[in-house]
Design a protein around this motif. Structure first.
Motif, PDB file in Angstrom:
ATOM      1  N   TRP A  55     -38.159  12.929  -3.999  1.00 58.11           N
ATOM      2  CA  TRP A  55     -37.014  12.131  -3.553  1.00 58.11           C
ATOM      3  C   TRP A  55     -35.849  12.301  -4.532  1.00 58.11           C
ATOM      4  O   TRP A  55     -34.702  12.483  -4.126  1.00 58.11           O
ATOM      5  N   ALA A  56     -36.170  12.237  -5.816  1.00 68.62           N
ATOM      6  CA  ALA A  56     -35.119  12.327  -6.839  1.00 68.62           C
ATOM      7  C   ALA A  56     -34.439  13.686  -6.790  1.00 68.62           C
ATOM      8  O   ALA A  56     -33.211  13.786  -6.917  1.00 68.62           O
ATOM      9  N   ILE A  57     -35.224  14.747  -6.578  1.00 69.84           N
ATOM     10  CA  ILE A  57     -34.643  16.094  -6.534  1.00 69.84           C
ATOM     11  C   ILE A  57     -33.681  16.213  -5.353  1.00 69.84           C
ATOM     12  O   ILE A  57     -32.564  16.700  -5.479  1.00 69.84           O
ATOM     13  N   GLU A  58     -34.112  15.704  -4.186  1.00 73.03           N
ATOM     14  CA  GLU A  58     -33.251  15.825  -3.007  1.00 73.03           C
ATOM     15  C   GLU A  58     -32.015  14.952  -3.150  1.00 73.03           C
ATOM     16  O   GLU A  58     -30.910  15.348  -2.756  1.00 73.03           O
ATOM     17  N   THR A  59     -32.188  13.758  -3.761  1.00 70.28           N
ATOM     18  CA  THR A  59     -31.026  12.903  -4.002  1.00 70.28           C
ATOM     19  C   THR A  59     -30.055  13.587  -4.956  1.00 70.28           C
ATOM     20  O   THR A  59     -28.842  13.583  -4.740  1.00 70.28           O
ATOM     21  N   ALA A  60     -30.610  14.193  -6.001  1.00 69.74           N
ATOM     22  CA  ALA A  60     -29.754  14.869  -6.983  1.00 69.74           C
ATOM     23  C   ALA A  60     -29.010  16.037  -6.332  1.00 69.74           C
ATOM     24  O   ALA A  60     -27.833  16.257  -6.622  1.00 69.74           O
ATOM     25  N   ILE A  61     -29.683  16.779  -5.444  1.00 69.00           N
ATOM     26  CA  ILE A  61     -28.998  17.893  -4.766  1.00 69.00           C
ATOM     27  C   ILE A  61     -27.808  17.357  -3.986  1.00 69.00           C
ATOM     28  O   ILE A  61     -26.705  17.907  -4.020  1.00 69.00           O
ATOM     29  N   SER A  62     -28.005  16.213  -3.307  1.00 69.81           N
ATOM     30  CA  SER A  62     -26.916  15.671  -2.487  1.00 69.81           C
ATOM     31  C   SER A  62     -25.798  15.088  -3.348  1.00 69.81           C
ATOM     32  O   SER A  62     -24.741  14.745  -2.840  1.00 69.81           O
ATOM     33  N   MET A  63     -26.044  14.936  -4.664  1.00 70.14           N
ATOM     34  CA  MET A  63     -25.023  14.393  -5.565  1.00 70.14           C
ATOM     35  C   MET A  63     -24.285  15.464  -6.347  1.00 70.14           C
ATOM     36  O   MET A  63     -23.429  15.143  -7.176  1.00 70.14           O
ATOM     37  N   VAL A  64     -24.650  16.720  -6.119  1.00 71.29           N
ATOM     38  CA  VAL A  64     -24.048  17.778  -6.951  1.00 71.29           C
ATOM     39  C   VAL A  64     -22.621  18.079  -6.501  1.00 71.29           C
ATOM     40  O   VAL A  64     -22.359  18.219  -5.306  1.00 71.29           O
ATOM     41  N   ASP A  65     -21.697  18.124  -7.431  1.00 67.05           N
ATOM     42  CA  ASP A  65     -20.381  18.713  -7.192  1.00 67.05           C
ATOM     43  C   ASP A  65     -20.488  20.143  -7.695  1.00 67.05           C
ATOM     44  O   ASP A  65     -20.448  20.389  -8.892  1.00 67.05           O
ATOM     45  N   VAL A 100     -33.165  21.353   3.132  1.00 65.75           N
ATOM     46  CA  VAL A 100     -32.499  20.993   1.881  1.00 65.75           C
ATOM     47  C   VAL A 100     -31.134  20.391   2.215  1.00 65.75           C
ATOM     48  O   VAL A 100     -30.383  20.979   2.982  1.00 65.75           O
ATOM     49  N   PRO A 101     -30.818  19.211   1.669  1.00 60.74           N
ATOM     50  CA  PRO A 101     -29.520  18.612   1.976  1.00 60.74           C
ATOM     51  C   PRO A 101     -28.378  19.428   1.380  1.00 60.74           C
ATOM     52  O   PRO A 101     -28.576  20.152   0.409  1.00 60.74           O
ATOM     53  N   GLY A 102     -27.206  19.297   1.955  1.00 59.08           N
ATOM     54  CA  GLY A 102     -26.023  19.941   1.384  1.00 59.08           C
ATOM     55  C   GLY A 102     -25.588  19.198   0.139  1.00 59.08           C
ATOM     56  O   GLY A 102     -26.032  18.071  -0.117  1.00 59.08           O
ATOM     57  N   VAL A 103     -24.737  19.816  -0.658  1.00 55.64           N
ATOM     58  CA  VAL A 103     -24.258  19.135  -1.861  1.00 55.64           C
ATOM     59  C   VAL A 103     -23.091  18.222  -1.472  1.00 55.64           C
ATOM     60  O   VAL A 103     -22.629  18.228  -0.333  1.00 55.64           O
ATOM     61  N   ALA A 104     -22.636  17.420  -2.449  1.00 53.59           N
ATOM     62  CA  ALA A 104     -21.597  16.443  -2.141  1.00 53.59           C
ATOM     63  C   ALA A 104     -20.230  17.101  -2.011  1.00 53.59           C
ATOM     64  O   ALA A 104     -19.467  16.779  -1.106  1.00 53.59           O
ATOM     65  N   ALA A 105     -19.923  17.994  -2.929  1.00 54.40           N
ATOM     66  CA  ALA A 105     -18.577  18.564  -2.928  1.00 54.40           C
ATOM     67  C   ALA A 105     -18.574  19.904  -3.646  1.00 54.40           C
ATOM     68  O   ALA A 105     -19.516  20.243  -4.370  1.00 54.40           O
ATOM     69  N   VAL A 106     -17.500  20.647  -3.426  1.00 55.67           N
ATOM     70  CA  VAL A 106     -17.240  21.860  -4.199  1.00 55.67           C
ATOM     71  C   VAL A 106     -16.021  21.562  -5.055  1.00 55.67           C
ATOM     72  O   VAL A 106     -15.060  20.973  -4.571  1.00 55.67           O
ATOM     73  N   CYS A 107     -16.090  21.904  -6.343  1.00 55.49           N
ATOM     74  CA  CYS A 107     -15.007  21.552  -7.259  1.00 55.49           C
ATOM     75  C   CYS A 107     -14.349  22.827  -7.777  1.00 55.49           C
ATOM     76  O   CYS A 107     -15.024  23.669  -8.377  1.00 55.49           O
ATOM     77  N   VAL A 108     -13.050  22.984  -7.489  1.00 54.72           N
ATOM     78  CA  VAL A 108     -12.341  24.214  -7.856  1.00 54.72           C
ATOM     79  C   VAL A 108     -10.977  23.873  -8.453  1.00 54.72           C
ATOM     80  O   VAL A 108     -10.555  22.720  -8.450  1.00 54.72           O
TER      81      VAL A 108
END
Lengths: 351, 315
Positions: free
Chosen positions: A88-98, A128-136
């Motif tokens: 659960w934590a891994i999937e939550t963390a993936i969804s929180m990645v910028d 696998v969930p998508g990430v939260a955002a792309v940061c550029v």
């Protein structure tokens, strides 16, 4: 994940706070707003009315117990997370990645590839969930926006003369407006550390407010660059300035300065966020960025969030990881959890 | 100046107390035995098993010899990560340099000849002179493989005649991280015979030592740690082969697997698991049972990849 051993969240970094996190006497704990004003948005506005009031408020914040903060963070880092919770934590963390790329050598091709990865981090596994955002950087926002069209992944842009923040306000605001006009959903600004360290708190606050209004509907993340702030007290004060200025997120670092995010710094910022919400302010998010490369690190931050501000913050809307290499380690650990075989670095695309 | 504390508490003139002589070890005053619990060798360091477990190692006659670390799957994971990190540097070293480093290991093995002979004799239950012969053979074999480091390209490489204006040549390159299930019976000679060929061509190794006779492998780890071999190039795990080998075989970051010490029961299972990421697998050869035959380049050639280069000429 559970709360503390005693079932309460303690404000361990503030010696004057009670076990339940509430102030033990008026005017002394982290949740302090000027005595007698009562909690609420009005009180927050009062604090920021004048340079003097702001200074009095910031220096009225209780000092951070450095040893306490570090030992608290170290103690929480040892918590063992077992299989089910770990997945659960891994999937939550993936969804929180910028998912971030902030290099001078960034090309539209690289950003497009990164966006494809953001939509579908593991092409071999659609669950696998998508990430939260792309940061550029601002000039690549339009590219990212195009590549992410139709997906829920947001585009974040650094702005305000990132990473040093050494430019005039007009230049910084133009930078922000550029990014927003190109379609940025989130703006990551840097505070003027020079002004902060020389005690011009009102100047820093005004800058945050000006950027906030330039952002329009875009969310504002305020980068404190904690590696340059020298003390935890400064981190707490800078967090409050950012929140008073209207930040939707406070963010630890640019990733260009070492040390970047650390657990004790995140703890201090999370406590500031908690106290801000407790005194009637909006719920502000926290983004940790820089130096978080492994799943183990990421899970430690999630434990820290859960124990400090509660599981309301275990959501991409309130907690983010700014990282690039972290995502692959999360994917590797996820595949290990699901298949039982350790994954290899070659199994996942670099970006 | 304030009074300085005197360093002679007994005052001036008092004779210094003479150190008490250490009583000799006699039948009446036996020396306490030093209880040994050996550790793993991972990434150039000697960590305990992540699981905290250890197991008793017995001599062939049943006497307790020492305790060895009982590695877990997470130790395999750590060892593979260490090997992967070490791979780039070791494979990029010149073949001549690798040969020199390995030769130095042989020198150190030679210096510890008696220690290895004792461990082999106790573990395998053979006479001292037979054990000594096995140690000598192991040292010689290590030297033999060390010499091959800068020669393997000469038998595995070639320049190829092609119909075009190209100079076309092939050369062997290391496969990468090689998992080695060390022979169970021949605890030193067998181990050297499988480890040295893997290292010679520039691979990094994760070795699962003989389950019942791990002590020569532990002593070899101590030799490797003080040699010039970069940390992580060779990693030695002790524990249950049936527990560790499948983890190694399934690990997707392992490039090849040597089944020298895998029993027939688990070998098939290991080979199936290894197929998942198309590892190179070297099967157990029954002819190598005693490991006392003349070595051949076969084991080195099992863990190299051929790279072919087309280089334009005459332009």
């Amino acid at each position: 994940m559970s709360t503390d051993d005693e079932g309460v969240r303690r404000d361990v970094t503030t010696s004057s706070a009670r076990a339940d996190g509430a102030p033990d006497r008026p005017g002394n704990a982290a949740t302090t707003l000027p005595a007698g004003t009562g909690a609420g948005a009005g009180a927050i506005a009062d604090v920021a009315r004048s340079e003097t009031a702001l200074r009095r408020f910031l220096f009225g914040l209780p000092g951070v117990d450095q040893v306490g903060a570090e030992s608290r963070a170290a103690a929480l880092a040892t918590r063992s997370i077992k299989a089910g919770a770990k997945l659960w934590a891994i999937e939550t963390a993936i969804s929180m990645v910028d998912l971030t790329t902030l290099e001078g050598a960034d090309t539209p091709g690289k950003v497009t590839a990164l966006c494809a990865k953001a939509r579908r981090p593991d092409p071999a596994d659609p669950t696998v969930p998508g990430v939260a955002a792309v940061c550029v950087y601002p000039d690549l926002v339009a590219t990212a926006k195009r590549a992410l069209h139709g997906s829920p992944v947001a585009v974040a842009s650094v702005a305000t003369a990132f990473p040093s923040g050494r430019a005039g306000l007009a230049v910084k605001l133009a930078d922000v407006r550029d990014a927003v006009a190109a379609g940025a959903d989130e703006v990551d600004m840097v505070i003027d550390r020079g002004a902060f360290l020389s005690g011009r708190y009102g100047f820093v606050l005004d800058e945050v407010r000006a950027v906030k209004s330039a952002c329009g509907r875009a969310h504002l993340k305020v980068i404190l660059e904690t590696g340059e702030l020298a003390t935890y007290d400064n981190v707490r004060r800078a967090s409050w300035i950012a929140m008073l200025g209207g930040a939707d997120f406070v963010k630890t670092s640019t990733g260009k300065v070492s040390p970047a995010a650390t657990l004790p710094v995140a703890l201090v910022m999370l406590e500031a966020v908690r106290d801000f919400a407790a005194s009637g302010g909006p719920r502000v998010g926290v983004k940790v960025a820089g130096g978080i490369r492994t799943t183990k690190d990421a899970i430690r931050y999630l434990v820290l969030v859960n124990e400090t501000v509660g599981d309301d913050w275990l959501d991409p809307a309130r907690f983010r990881f700014g990282a690039s290499s972290l995502l692959n380690d999360l994917l590797m650990q996820r595949s290990t959890q699901r298949s039982g075989a350790y994954a290899g670095a070659d199994d996942f695309s670099l970006e | 100046m304030p009074d300085m504390p005197t360093t002679e508490p007994a005052g001036p003139g008092a004779p210094p107390t003479a150190p008490q002589p250490v009583p000799p070890v006699t039948r009446e005053h036996p020396r306490l035995a030093v209880q040994k619990t050996y550790k793993l060798y991972v990434g150039g360091a000697f960590p305990r098993s992540e699981s905290g477990r250890s197991y008793a190692v017995h001599a062939a006659g049943g006497a307790h010899l020492a305790n060895a670390a009982h590695a877990s799957r997470k130790d395999v994971r750590d060892a593979v990560a260490a090997a992967r990190r070490a791979c780039a540097r070791w494979s990029a070293a010149t073949a001549y340099n690798r040969g020199q480093v390995l030769y130095r290991v042989a020198e150190m093995l030679e210096d510890r000849r008696e220690q290895f002979a004792e461990l082999v004799a106790a573990g395998e239950g053979v006479a001292h002179h037979a054990a000594l012969a096995a140690v000598d053979a192991a040292v010689d074999r290590w030297v033999w493989y060390a010499g091959w480091a800068d020669k393997i390209a000469q038998i595995a490489g070639s320049s190829n005649p092609v119909a075009g204006p190209y100079f076309n040549f092939s050369l062997p390159e290391p496969t990468g991280v090689v998992g080695v299930v060390a022979p169970q019976e021949s605890s030193l000679l067998g181990l050297v015979s499988v480890l040295a060929p893997v290292l010679t061509s520039g691979n990094a190794a994760v070795v699962v030592a003989s389950e019942l006779r791990p002590l020569p492998a532990v002593a070899l780890a101590e030799v490797l740690a003080t040699s010039d071999l970069p940390g992580g190039v060779a990693n030695i795990l002790t524990g249950r082969t049936a527990e560790l080998a499948p983890v190694l075989a399934r690990h997707r970051d392992v490039d090849a697997l040597d089944l020298a010490g895998a029993s027939a029961e688990i070998a098939v299972e290991l080979e199936q698991a290894a197929a998942d990421n198309v590892k190179r697998v070297l099967r157990r050869d029954p002819a190598e049972h005693g490991w006392d035959g003349e070595p051949t380049p076969r084991r080195m050639l099992a863990f190299v990849e051929t790279k072919t280069v087309w280089h334009p000429i005459g332009v």
